[in-house]
Design an enzyme around this catalytic site. Structure first.
Site, PDB file in Angstrom:
ATOM      1  N   GLU D  78       2.673   5.622  -4.761  1.00  0.00           N
ATOM      2  CA  GLU D  78       1.310   4.956  -4.604  1.00  0.00           C
ATOM      3  C   GLU D  78       0.213   5.612  -4.806  1.00  0.00           C
ATOM      4  O   GLU D  78       0.194   6.903  -4.333  1.00  0.00           O
ATOM      5  CB  GLU D  78       1.378   4.390  -3.138  1.00  0.00           C
ATOM      6  CG  GLU D  78       2.591   3.286  -3.005  1.00  0.00           C
ATOM      7  CD  GLU D  78       2.290   2.093  -3.731  1.00  0.00           C
ATOM      8  OE1 GLU D  78       1.275   1.679  -4.253  1.00  0.00           O
ATOM      9  OE2 GLU D  78       3.237   1.173  -3.943  1.00  0.00           O
ATOM     10  N   ARG D  88       1.751 -11.565   5.014  1.00  0.00           N
ATOM     11  CA  ARG D  88       2.471 -12.664   4.867  1.00  0.00           C
ATOM     12  C   ARG D  88       3.392 -13.449   5.673  1.00  0.00           C
ATOM     13  O   ARG D  88       3.574 -14.589   5.771  1.00  0.00           O
ATOM     14  CB  ARG D  88       3.115 -12.817   3.361  1.00  0.00           C
ATOM     15  CG  ARG D  88       3.300 -13.898   2.827  1.00  0.00           C
ATOM     16  CD  ARG D  88       3.676 -13.925   1.264  1.00  0.00           C
ATOM     17  NE  ARG D  88       4.947 -12.916   1.118  1.00  0.00           N
ATOM     18  CZ  ARG D  88       6.302 -13.560   1.567  1.00  0.00           C
ATOM     19  NH1 ARG D  88       6.361 -15.006   1.927  1.00  0.00           N
ATOM     20  NH2 ARG D  88       7.341 -12.801   1.371  1.00  0.00           N
ATOM     21  N   CYS D 141       3.316  -1.353   4.918  1.00  0.00           N
ATOM     22  CA  CYS D 141       3.340  -0.295   4.210  1.00  0.00           C
ATOM     23  C   CYS D 141       2.008   0.301   3.807  1.00  0.00           C
ATOM     24  O   CYS D 141       1.573   1.599   3.932  1.00  0.00           O
ATOM     25  CB  CYS D 141       4.153  -0.597   2.886  1.00  0.00           C
ATOM     26  SG  CYS D 141       5.820  -0.651   3.004  1.00  0.00           S
ATOM     27  N   HIS D 165       7.118   4.030  -2.672  1.00  0.00           N
ATOM     28  CA  HIS D 165       7.969   2.640  -2.373  1.00  0.00           C
ATOM     29  C   HIS D 165       9.210   3.036  -3.113  1.00  0.00           C
ATOM     30  O   HIS D 165       9.282   3.444  -4.204  1.00  0.00           O
ATOM     31  CB  HIS D 165       7.286   1.569  -2.970  1.00  0.00           C
ATOM     32  CG  HIS D 165       6.465   0.855  -1.938  1.00  0.00           C
ATOM     33  ND1 HIS D 165       5.115   0.669  -2.023  1.00  0.00           N
ATOM     34  CD2 HIS D 165       6.905   0.251  -0.612  1.00  0.00           C
ATOM     35  CE1 HIS D 165       4.575  -0.097  -0.769  1.00  0.00           C
ATOM     36  NE2 HIS D 165       5.649  -0.151  -0.110  1.00  0.00           N
TER      37      HIS D 165
END
Lengths: 213, 213, 213, 213
Positions: D78, D88, D141, D165
């Site tokens: 990342e 979500r 995350c 990830h």
């Protein structure tokens, strides 16, 4: 018992074929059966001739052809081969048949005579991602699958045969964005499981591997 | 000349079927041919019976069955129907056949008798994304496609027939992440083009729509 | 009220840019607001200069930059622009910055000041597939988004601004396999809805557009 | 030298978290550096507190947080964490923040201080598929990545830190259709390589890991 397993030469822009690499690394004996490993050319017609010659020579009980399906995530056990050659790119000898029959006197299609659902089940038990596929495409993979099942239908009634597609391996996707791959040793382990399940199951099991489209 | 076009009822979790919606919106006359529109149930066997009855009644020259293939981006013209029912979910009457033949006395598969490559070409000329598909799945879509081609083979030799899959339409993907869809009016326009091409081309053209796996 | 909407020139191998085509086709008045349409070069730095000049000239209340995100299925409303240029291919003037800041005296990132959740909601109500995106990439799109928000932060505090990515349109995917596209008129309709929602909502609404990775 | 590596508890419908499984299997010494392994809860705020406490206790030189990105094919390094929580689904304690800042006094975003391009390069040399990612999402995350970089900025200036990830592992995709996965031992091997590269490169290398949208 003898099991003949074939893998293709590399084709297209790829320098290796994971199918062939995995076949080479398979065990030599599985459940007491002798594993015969054969490299086949990625060439229309010639691939079937090489296969036929090897079947004659070795008289296997089971034949499993293995090819690469770049872009798929899982081992896919093919359900059916169709009587058509329709190549998007030339094969390794430069042939590019368009909408030609594989064999004029063949059925429109032949179904795999491997226990395809049982194979998927055994793979999943072994934690190897697998599913049924309803198309082997229209290139040399479908050609060889159809050819094998045609030969079985015409000459080798007692052989069980079918086709398995494997994903790219890691080294093939290093220069590609977000493209699925599978670890070569896991593909190899999967092929060993496929042979084992093919020996074990005389009849396929009744579970769905179906689709909804 | 008469062209029969069928669309399925909605199935699974979907409330509409874009195939049916598009069929309903098609023109009533194309190139002088009368377009007969038929809704078919998303049910094994019953769908074929409803189709057979309508063919008897209307005696069409061309039959095009249309279904939904959620997740595909393009109109896909199916190449082949296979003699197998293998349902991942029950149909609208609760049937869920697993690895059953569609017809015991049928061929393993039948190829579409529509000019599938010419259809793709005409669609592309009209700027409608389209490609050949080598699998209509193993659910009611393949069932009806196979059934149609079986009926043609057994009883209606002069009819040309085949199957077309259409993507989700926009309202079906509003609650889904990054899922392809096509504008309903464009699907409808595409179906009109497909009928036109099916009338225009007696023989298919020789261009590749092939694959490389 | 004035709304400035920008679209990029084509870039890479594409001959058209759906963003620009859709911007050109937008209404000239939306909810009483004047829509000013601007073509910007797909060039680092120059794109921001062209935008800045147009903002000075037109003194808009809202600025919405629009770019192409080939491969995405939906309209994506960008959440954030980051202070980095990292180009995989050269821009239209041949520049290919790698890991450079857009502005040395800028924040690490700026969040869109458009009501991004409300916009997605209004699009969905109008049956146009849309979702929030958390990355505008690191090419000229992110560059312009970041540049716009930097300019707003430094010089144009009262302007609301943000970025929208649009999918390929149909004619761009005709030679591609199974690639999502959106009908140009629907993209255009979507941009009109986005402007309307940007005018209507002073504050964004609190609904999740979140992700789980 | 000490390197702290963290992995999350499972979340959502998943029973295992490949990030945690791989972290547990990492070497205890890499290039002479001690590897400290930490399980963090998949919970907003609490995850950062657990991390902070461990940093205080162990005073590592490098911190690498690892999470699962189901659906991605490759290891993704990342680039940036953003100052937003937008969930979500609820986290493992039932919290579901929507559009809240991670830290009110933090920057809009922080860039990873790991040598992210060098890491990708070393992974590719080792035949492990890897690429840069420009979004860690807006769930726990990204929250932890942002939190780590915030802590470094505020309190631990000498620490290098970032986020990686990892894809699903095989056993997570056995009941999913055509979903990418990576062999757990390969993920583990990848994490070891990432630590090695993080130790080796003081400054990142200048190669593009850029995008074109």
């Amino acid at each position: 018992m003898k099991v003949l397993v074939t893998g293709f030469e590399p084709f297209g822009k790829e320098k290796i074929n994971p199918a062939l690499e995995a076949v080479k690394r398979m065990k030599d004996k599985i459940q007491g059966a002798e594993i015969i490993k054969l490299e086949v050319p990625t060439v229309f017609n010639k691939s079937i001739k090489v296969l036929d010659k090897s079947i004659k020579e070795h008289t296997p009980d089971i034949v499993i052809c293995v090819g690469q399906a770049g872009g798929r995530s899982n081992l896919t056990i093919e359900r059916v081969g169709i009587n058509i050659d329709d190549a998007r790119i030339p094969d390794n000898d430069g042939n590019q048949p368009i909408d030609k029959e594989v064999f004029k006197d063949g059925e429109n299609a032949y179904f795999s005579s491997l226990p395809i659902k049982a194979i998927v089940n055994e793979l999943i038990k072994e934690k190897i991602p697998a599913e049924i596929s309803n198309t082997a495409g229209t290139y040399v993979c479908n050609h060889l699958m159809y050819g094998l099942l045609y030969l079985i239908d015409k000459k080798y009634k007692n052989i069980k045969g079918g086709f398995v597609h494997v994903p790219f391996i890691q080294e093939q996707v290093l220069d590609k964005k977000n493209t699925p791959s599978m670890f070569l040793d896991e593909i190899t382990r999967g092929l060993n499981v496929i042979v084992k399940a093919s020996i074990k199951y005389d009849k396929d099991i009744k579970v769905t591997g179906g689709t909804t489209c």
